[in-house]
Design a protein around this motif. Structure first.
Motif, mmCIF file in Angstrom:
data_model
loop_
_atom_site.group_PDB
_atom_site.id
_atom_site.type_symbol
_atom_site.label_atom_id
_atom_site.label_comp_id
_atom_site.label_asym_id
_atom_site.label_seq_id
_atom_site.Cartn_x
_atom_site.Cartn_y
_atom_site.Cartn_z
ATOM 1 N N GLY A 186 33.030 11.657 -52.392
ATOM 2 C CA GLY A 186 34.116 12.616 -52.233
ATOM 3 C C GLY A 186 33.905 13.899 -53.011
ATOM 4 N N GLN A 187 32.761 14.029 -53.681
ATOM 5 C CA GLN A 187 32.454 15.231 -54.447
ATOM 6 C C GLN A 187 30.943 15.405 -54.494
ATOM 7 O OE1 GLN A 187 33.589 14.339 -58.627
ATOM 8 N NE2 GLN A 187 33.824 12.253 -57.875
ATOM 9 N N THR A 188 30.509 16.568 -54.876
ATOM 10 C CA THR A 188 29.071 16.786 -54.991
ATOM 11 C C THR A 188 28.556 16.190 -56.296
ATOM 12 O OG1 THR A 188 29.419 18.948 -56.020
ATOM 13 C CG2 THR A 188 29.135 18.907 -53.631
ATOM 14 N N THR A 189 27.286 15.862 -56.320
ATOM 15 C CA THR A 189 26.683 15.269 -57.521
ATOM 16 C C THR A 189 26.313 16.312 -58.555
ATOM 17 O OG1 THR A 189 24.416 15.406 -56.664
ATOM 18 C CG2 THR A 189 25.698 13.425 -56.110
ATOM 19 N N GLY A 190 26.137 17.568 -58.107
ATOM 20 C CA GLY A 190 25.667 18.604 -59.018
ATOM 21 C C GLY A 190 24.166 18.613 -59.170
ATOM 22 N N VAL A 191 23.451 17.963 -58.243
ATOM 23 C CA VAL A 191 21.991 18.002 -58.293
ATOM 24 C C VAL A 191 21.521 19.453 -58.292
ATOM 25 C CG1 VAL A 191 21.744 17.862 -55.771
ATOM 26 C CG2 VAL A 191 19.875 17.086 -57.248
ATOM 27 N N ASP A 192 20.487 19.745 -59.056
ATOM 28 C CA ASP A 192 20.037 21.124 -59.219
ATOM 29 C C ASP A 192 19.175 21.604 -58.050
ATOM 30 O OD1 ASP A 192 18.270 19.201 -60.120
ATOM 31 O OD2 ASP A 192 17.495 20.386 -61.794
ATOM 32 N N LEU A 193 19.789 21.597 -56.884
ATOM 33 C CA LEU A 193 19.189 22.112 -55.659
ATOM 34 C C LEU A 193 20.289 22.801 -54.853
ATOM 35 C CD1 LEU A 193 16.922 19.136 -54.497
ATOM 36 C CD2 LEU A 193 16.131 21.355 -55.350
ATOM 37 N N PRO A 194 19.972 23.883 -54.150
ATOM 38 C CA PRO A 194 20.996 24.557 -53.345
ATOM 39 C C PRO A 194 21.255 23.815 -52.043
ATOM 40 C CG PRO A 194 18.892 25.670 -53.088
ATOM 41 C CD PRO A 194 18.675 24.595 -54.119
ATOM 42 N N GLY A 195 22.467 23.957 -51.521
ATOM 43 C CA GLY A 195 22.773 23.413 -50.202
ATOM 44 C C GLY A 195 23.349 22.019 -50.195
ATOM 45 N N GLU A 196 23.800 21.508 -51.361
ATOM 46 C CA GLU A 196 24.354 20.157 -51.381
ATOM 47 C C GLU A 196 25.726 20.138 -50.709
ATOM 48 O OE1 GLU A 196 25.583 16.472 -54.364
ATOM 49 O OE2 GLU A 196 25.220 18.468 -55.200
ATOM 50 N N SER A 197 25.930 19.132 -49.871
ATOM 51 C CA SER A 197 27.228 18.942 -49.215
ATOM 52 C C SER A 197 28.035 17.889 -49.967
ATOM 53 C CB SER A 197 27.043 18.483 -47.765
ATOM 54 O OG SER A 197 26.401 19.477 -46.999
ATOM 55 N N GLY A 198 29.337 17.960 -49.823
ATOM 56 C CA GLY A 198 30.194 16.924 -50.362
ATOM 57 C C GLY A 198 30.451 15.861 -49.305
ATOM 58 N N SER A 199 30.851 14.695 -49.738
ATOM 59 C CA SER A 199 31.138 13.644 -48.769
ATOM 60 C C SER A 199 32.546 13.821 -48.195
ATOM 61 C CB SER A 199 30.999 12.264 -49.428
ATOM 62 O OG SER A 199 31.789 12.195 -50.596
ATOM 63 N N ILE A 200 32.824 13.092 -47.131
ATOM 64 C CA ILE A 200 34.112 13.204 -46.452
ATOM 65 C C ILE A 200 34.782 11.837 -46.487
ATOM 66 C CG2 ILE A 200 35.280 13.868 -44.324
ATOM 67 C CD1 ILE A 200 32.719 15.422 -43.579
ATOM 68 N N LEU A 201 35.757 11.683 -47.366
ATOM 69 C CA LEU A 201 36.477 10.424 -47.483
ATOM 70 C C LEU A 201 37.769 10.466 -46.679
ATOM 71 C CD1 LEU A 201 36.128 9.721 -51.323
ATOM 72 C CD2 LEU A 201 34.548 9.124 -49.473
ATOM 73 N N ILE A 202 38.233 9.288 -46.321
ATOM 74 C CA ILE A 202 39.544 9.202 -45.682
ATOM 75 C C ILE A 202 40.594 9.471 -46.751
ATOM 76 C CG2 ILE A 202 41.170 7.699 -44.477
ATOM 77 C CD1 ILE A 202 38.759 6.150 -43.394
ATOM 78 N N PRO A 203 41.497 10.428 -46.540
ATOM 79 C CA PRO A 203 42.531 10.703 -47.551
ATOM 80 C C PRO A 203 43.350 9.455 -47.854
ATOM 81 C CG PRO A 203 42.501 12.414 -45.866
ATOM 82 C CD PRO A 203 41.613 11.305 -45.369
#
Length: 638
Positions: free
Chosen positions: A415-432
Motif C-alpha cells: 500500500g506504499q512505496t518501499t523507497g528503493v533508490d531507483l526512479p519510477g517506483e509504483s505504489g501498490s493498490i490495496l482494497i480500502p
C-alpha cells in the motif's frame, strides 16, 4: 584712523609684478615639455613604420583566447559491490580551429592544413576555404570526441614545426557502459548535457555530476599558448550493491527462458535479506546502455521502420520501464505466508492448529474453490502453505478480520512505496478498509483482489525469514568523492520489526517444507536447502476462456539461515498449456540459483537434514501438480 585703515587695505590688494625673469623661466619650461612631446611623437612614428606590423601581431596574439572555455568535470563512475566498473566517463577531445591565429602569418596556412589532413584525414581544400572565408573567426569546431592518441599525434607534429598554429583542443567526456545491456534498468544512462536518465544514473545524478573548471589562455610573443586553469570538481563514485557475476547469471537464464517461452513481462530480484541490498535485478530483455534508443532486442528492423514517432516513443518507454519496481499485479499464493504470519503474531493460530479443506469454501453465497477440487482434508498450518490450500487461508483471514488484515498489509509495506533508490517506483493498490468485505477479505487472504510490486513483496518476504526486520531495499551501498573518501554508506536501514523471531523461525521451516515436499518442489537445488512459495494469480477479468495469469516463486537460501532471497515473476505466458503453471517460475528459479550461489560464496553441503518431520503423503494430492491455489471459480448457490 580711518585714513590708515584704507591705506592698509589698498596695500593688501595690490598684485605682484610679473617680472622678466619669471617670463624667461616659463618659456624655458614650455620649450622643454614641447621638445619631449615632439620626441615621443617622432619615436612612435618611427616604431610604427619600422616595427608596427610585429607589435600589432603580438597584441592580437595576446588577446584572450579561452576566457570562456570550460574545463568539463568527469562524471563519477558506477561500480558493482566488488569494484567492477559498470559505467565510466572517458575523456575525448574536440578539435578547434582559430583562423585569426593561422592567418597572422600566411606561412602558417599550409603546414597547419597538412597536419590536420595527416592526423584527422580532413579535406585540405575545405580547410583552406574555411581559413579564407572566416579569417577573423576565433572558434571553429572541426571534429568532436576524438581520442587522446590523435591529439598526441597532432601535438607531436606541432612541436616539430612552429608554423603549425591556431589549432587547439577542447576537452569533454563521453559515457561508456562496458557490459552493454547488463543491469540496464538498474544502471540507467545519460543524455545530452550529462543528465542521468532512469536507474542509478538518474536517482544519484546530483552525486555523479561535478562542477566545471575554467581555462584562461593567451599566446605569448613566440605565439606559444599559455594557459591558466581553475580545475574542475569531479563527480563522486557510486558503489552499487549489484554483483556483476550474479546479474550476468540471472540475465543468462532469463535470456534462455525468453528464447523458449514468450511472455508479456518477466522480472527477477536477488537480494540480501539481512540488509536489503539488491544483488541483481533483471527486467525483460533489457537494452544496450551505449545505444539506449536501439529497439532491435524487441523488434525486427522492418517493424521498427514501420513505426510512427508516437509508436516508437511508446515502444522505447516500454523497453526502458523497470517491471520489478514500476508494474503492479496480484501476488497470488506468494502472499499466503503474510496472512499466516499475521495470524501467528496476533496469537489467533498456533503451529499445531488444523483446518478442514473440502475443496471449496462458501463465502457470502459464492463458492471459492481450492486448487485441489476434491479437497485436502485436514491440513496443519504448515500444510496450508505446503499445499497452497485456499480454504485454510480463508479461514485464517476470517480469524484476522478485515481491520487486522488491513493493518498487517500496511505493516508489511504494502500500500506504499518501499523507497528503493531507483526512479519510477509504483505504489501498490490495496482494497480500502471500508470495502474489504467478507468476499474481498476471503480472496485477499490468498493474494487476490489487490496489487503489489515485485520490490514490495521481496522486501516484505525478507523480513519474514531474517528474524523479523524489515530493511529498506537499496541498490547503492557507498558513495566516494574524487579523493576516495567515503561520503555516504548504507549497510542496511531497518525500518521496522514486522514479525517476532518465533514467527520468523516458523516461516523459514514452512517455506523449506513447501519446497522439499510441497507445491514448490521444482525449486530445489542439489546440495542446498531452499525454502519458498509459489504463486499463480489470475490477471484482469476472470474469464475462463481468455484468462491470463501471473506465475511466480519467492524463496530463500539456505532456508535455516537465509543469505539470499530470490523472487521470479512471469507475467502472462503465451502458451495455453503452461500459462497457469507456476512450474515455469520454480524451474527458472532453480536454474538461476544453481548458477549464482557459488558467486555469492554459498556452496552446497551435500545431504541436508534439518530435523523437520515431513507430513505423510496425501494420496489425494499430487505435489508435482501445477500450483493453481489462487485460481478462483465462483458459482451462485442453487
Amino acid at each position: 584712523m580711518w585714513f590708515l585703515n584704507m591705506k592698509q587695505r589698498k596695500n593688501k590688494t595690490n598684485p605682484r609684478k610679473f617680472t622678466r625673469r619669471m617670463q624667461a623661466t616659463l618659456l624655458f619650461v614650455f620649450c622643454v615639455v614641447f621638445a619631449l612631446i615632439f620626441g615621443i611623437c617622432c619615436r612612435l612614428m618611427w616604431l610604427n613604420m619600422d616595427k608596427g606590423e610585429g607589435y600589432g601581431k603580438k597584441v592580437l596574439a595576446q588577446q584572450s583566447l579561452g576566457t570562456n572555455t570550460n574545463l568539463p568535470y568527469r562524471r563519477g563512475d558506477i561500480l558493482d559491490r566488488n569494484g567492477v566498473v559498470l559505467a565510466s566517463s572517458t575523456k575525448v577531445f574536440n578539435v578547434i580551429l582559430d583562423p585569426s591565429i593561422v592567418n597572422m602569418d600566411k606561412a602558417n596556412i599550409e603546414p597547419t592544413v597538412a597536419a590536420l589532413v595527416a592526423v584527422y584525414g580532413l579535406d585540405a581544400n575545405e580547410l583552406r576555404t574555411t581559413l579564407a572565408e572566416k579569417e577573423k573567426s576565433a572558434y571553429i569546431r572541426l571534429l568532436r570526441q576524438q581520442s587522446l592518441e590523435s591529439r598526441l599525434a597532432f601535438e607531436e607534429l606541432a612541436a616539430k614545426n612552429k608554423k603549425i598554429q591556431g589549432v587547439w583542443f577542447e576537452e569533454e567526456y563521453t559515457r561508456n557502459y562496458p557490459f552493454g545491456s547488463l543491469a540496464s534498468h538498474v544502471i540507467g544512462y545519460t543524455v545530452g548535457g550529462d543528465i542521468g536518465t532512469w536507474g542509478i544514473e538518474q536517482y544519484y545524478n546530483d552525486e555523479l555530476i561535478g562542477t566545471n573548471g575554467r581555462e584562461y589562455g593567451y599566446y605569448d610573443a613566440e605565439l606559444n599558448l599559455v594557459k591558466v586553469s581553475k580545475p574542475a570538481t569531479q563527480g563522486n563514485t557510486i558503489v552499487s550493491t549489484l554483483d556483476v557475476n550474479v546479474q550476468r547469471g540471472v540475465e543468462k537464464k532469463v535470456s534462455e527462458f525468453l528464447a523458449q517461452w514468450d511472455c508479456e513481462n518477466i522480472g527477477v530480484i536477488v537480494m540480501n535479506p539481512n540488509n536489503g541490498a539488491i544483488y541483481a535485478m533483471a527486467s525483460n530483455a533489457g537494452f544496450d546502455l551505449n545505444e539506449p534508443r536501439n529497439l532491435s532486442a524487441y523488434y525486427s528492423q522492418e517493424e521498427i521502420d514501420a513505426m510512427s514517432e508516437e509508436e516508437t516513443l511508446k515502444a522505447l518507454n516500454r523497453m526502458w520501464r523497470n517491471f520489478c519496481i514500476s508494474d503492479t499485479y496480484e501476488p497470488g499464493s506468494t502472499f499466503k505466508p503474510f496472512t499466516v504470519a499475521a495470524a501467528l503474531e496476533e496469537n489467533l493460530v498456533k503451529a499445531s492448529d488444523t483446518f478442514v479443506c473440502d475443496g471449496y469454501r462458501m463465502v457470502a453465497g459464492y463458492r471459492i474453490n481450492c486448487n485441489r477440487r476434491s479437497g485436502h482434508g485436514v491440513v496443519t498450518l504448515t500444510e496450508s502453505l505446503m499445499k497452497s490450500c485456499n480454504p485454510a487461508l480463508m479461514s485464517i483471514g476470517e480469524l484476522l478480520g478485515r481491520d487486522s488484515f488491513h493493518i498487517y498489509q500496511e505493516h508489511f509495506g504494502f500500500g506504499q512505496t518501499t523507497g528503493v533508490d531507483l526512479p519510477g517506483e509504483s505504489g501498490s493498490i490495496l482494497i480500502p478498509l471500508e470495502k474489504l468485505n467478507v468476499t474481498e477479505l476471503a480472496t485477499s487472504s490468498f493474494g487476490q483482489g489487490f496489487n503489489i510490486t515485485m520490490v514490495q513483496l521481496a522486501s516484505a518476504f525478507c523480513s519474514l525469514v531474517n528474524g523479523g526486520y524489515y530493511y529498506q531495499p537499496h541498490v547503492v551501498e557507498e558513495i566516494r568523492n574524487a579523493a576516495g573518501a567515503v561520503t555516504y554508506e548504507n549497510s542496511g536501514v531497518a525500518l521496522n520489526v514486522s514479525v517476532s523471531a518465533q514467527t520468523s523461525e516458523f516461516m523459514r521451516q514452512a517455506m523449506y517444507m513447501t519446497v522439499e515436499g510441497g507445491t514448490a518442489s521444482l525449486a530445489k537445488v542439489d546440495g542446498y536447502a531452499v525454502g519458498g512459495k509459489t504463486g499463480t494469480a489470475q490477471k484482469g477479468v476472470r474469464d475462463k476462456e481468455n484468462q491470463k495469469y501471473v506465475v511466480s516463486f519467492i524463496g530463500c537460501v539456505p532456508s535455516e539461515d537465509p543469505q539470499v532471497v530470490i523472487y521470479v515473476v512471469i507475467d502472462e505466458v503465451h502458451d495455453e498449456e503452461k500459462k497457469a503453471s507456476s512450474s515455469l517460475a520454480t524451474s527458472l528459479t532453480s536454474e538461476i540459483l544453481e548458477e549464482i550461489l557459488p558467486y555469492l560464496g554459498i556452496y552446497p553441503e551435500g545431504e541436508i537434514n534439518y530435523h523437520i518431520d515431513l507430513p505423510v503423503n496425501d494420496p489425494t494430492t499430487n505435489l508435482d501438480d501445477l500450483d493453481e491455489g489462487d485460481i478462483i471459480t465462483t458459482t451462485e448457490p442453487e
